[in-house]
Design a protein around this motif. Structure first.
Motif, PDB file in Angstrom:
ATOM      1  N   CYS A  68      -8.292  -6.923   1.204  1.00 16.74           N
ATOM      2  CA  CYS A  68      -7.118  -6.657   1.108  1.00 16.74           C
ATOM      3  C   CYS A  68      -6.649  -6.632  -0.077  1.00 16.74           C
ATOM      4  N   LEU A  69      -7.081  -7.446  -1.096  1.00 18.10           N
ATOM      5  CA  LEU A  69      -6.599  -7.155  -2.477  1.00 18.10           C
ATOM      6  C   LEU A  69      -6.979  -5.826  -2.989  1.00 18.10           C
ATOM      7  N   ALA A  70      -8.392  -5.618  -2.698  1.00 17.76           N
ATOM      8  CA  ALA A  70      -8.815  -4.241  -3.263  1.00 17.76           C
ATOM      9  C   ALA A  70      -8.167  -3.234  -2.689  1.00 17.76           C
ATOM     10  N   LYS A  71      -7.527  -2.891  -1.316  1.00 15.65           N
ATOM     11  CA  LYS A  71      -6.836  -2.084  -0.705  1.00 15.65           C
ATOM     12  C   LYS A  71      -5.732  -2.023  -1.188  1.00 15.65           C
ATOM     13  N   ARG A  72      -5.025  -2.967  -1.685  1.00 17.48           N
ATOM     14  CA  ARG A  72      -3.790  -3.077  -2.258  1.00 17.48           C
ATOM     15  C   ARG A  72      -3.747  -2.491  -3.900  1.00 17.48           C
TER      16      ARG A  72
END
Length: 311
Positions: free
Chosen positions: A252-256
């Protein structure tokens, strides 16, 4: 009943005990058959995936796909353990059914969980395969290794987006060192023989036969407390839950980060974005697999008595 070598067994000398044993064997056979089919499907899937690396090394054996290889290698160990136990359980339950009546089968039916005692009763019992702790160790290595490499895959994608100027493959040696050290730390206790000293019990090591799930893992420990098996809590449940919390978090952090960069940054990190999409699919597949496995074994536990002697 017969108390033997700290174990409990039932001798089919009355109609009531004969019916109880017959029902237990029927449940064992049904569960073993379903478990064998599912484990063979998992084995074939893992082998098929790993064969792709041998047939297409130029396309598959490159970073970060070589991290995914170890995920399926660990899953292969888990499936192999279940296949061995379920095949043994099928053979054992069928050996009873081949006799015309229980009374003609001059043998006690063990309801214990100690592999050593189960081997003393019958070397063909599925729990006897747990002796030595090899299958328990195999299962633990597969479980812990699989989730660690899944977490490493998502962490690598997050770091690749957060620090695009560092070569991603440079992290591979560190992932292997950290993961395999943790795997050994959490798995070696499952090779240590269980303690039978009531005055000085070892709550953090040992192996045993989990009859409700037809698997080799930790010894079965009963007690009045909310948590009676600290080995399972600290060496399996908490590591698995912690890792499965961080794996989706890194993704999720990477996509954010990709969403915050704008069109120019996404164009520069187009390959990273494609890898994040692939990892998202892989993560959902593994989450779905774990959900189905958990559902299957929860149903198995609910369908069987927690009291080994029944009512």
């Amino acid at each position: 009943t017969l108390h033997y070598c700290d174990c409990i067994a039932i001798q089919p000398i009355s109609p009531g005990s004969e019916a109880y044993i017959s029902n237990k064997l029927h449940d064992m056979h049904t569960q073993a058959l379903l478990q064998f089919v599912l484990s063979v499907i998992s084995l074939l899937s893992c082998i098929g995936f790993m064969l792709c690396y041998m047939l297409l090394p130029g396309r598959m054996w490159k970073y970060p796909l070589n991290l995914a290889f170890w995920i399926y290698a660990c899953d292969l160990l888990v499936a192999l353990q279940f296949a061995i136990l379920s095949a043994t359980a099928l053979s054992y339950s069928s050996s009873f059914h081949r006799n015309t009546t229980m009374l003609e089968f001059d043998q006690y039916y063990p309801v214990a969980t100690s592999p050593a005692c189960l081997c003393d009763f019958d070397s063909g019992h599925p729990g006897c395969a747990c002796r030595g702790g090899v299958l328990s160790f195999m299962l633990q290595v597969g479980l812990i290794g699989g989730i660690l490499f899944t977490c490493s895959l998502t962490h690598n994608l997050y770091r690749s987006v957060d620090d695009p100027f560092t070569r991603p493959s440079s992290r591979l040696p560190r992932y292997h060192v950290v993961n395999w050290c943790l795997v050994l730390l959490f798995s070696v206790p499952f090779l240590i023989p269980p303690s039978h000293d009531a005055n000085h019990p070892n709550e953090m090591s040992g192996y045993g036969y989990q009859s409700a799930y037809q698997m080799c893992w930790s010894p079965v420990r009963y007690g009045p407390s909310l948590v009676n098996n600290f080995q399972m809590l600290f060496l399996a449940t908490l590591p698995i839950c912690t890792t499965w919390f961080f794996a989706p978090l890194f993704l999720c952090l990477a996509k954010r980060l990709l969403g915050q960069g704008g069109a120019s940054v996404r164009s520069m990190l187009k390959q990273r974005e494609r890898q994040v999409q692939q990892a998202t699919f892989l993560l959902f597949v593994h989450l779905g697999h774990w959900f189905l496995v958990g559902l299957f074994y929860s149903c198995s536990a609910l369908s069987l008595d927690s009291d080994p002697l029944g009512e």
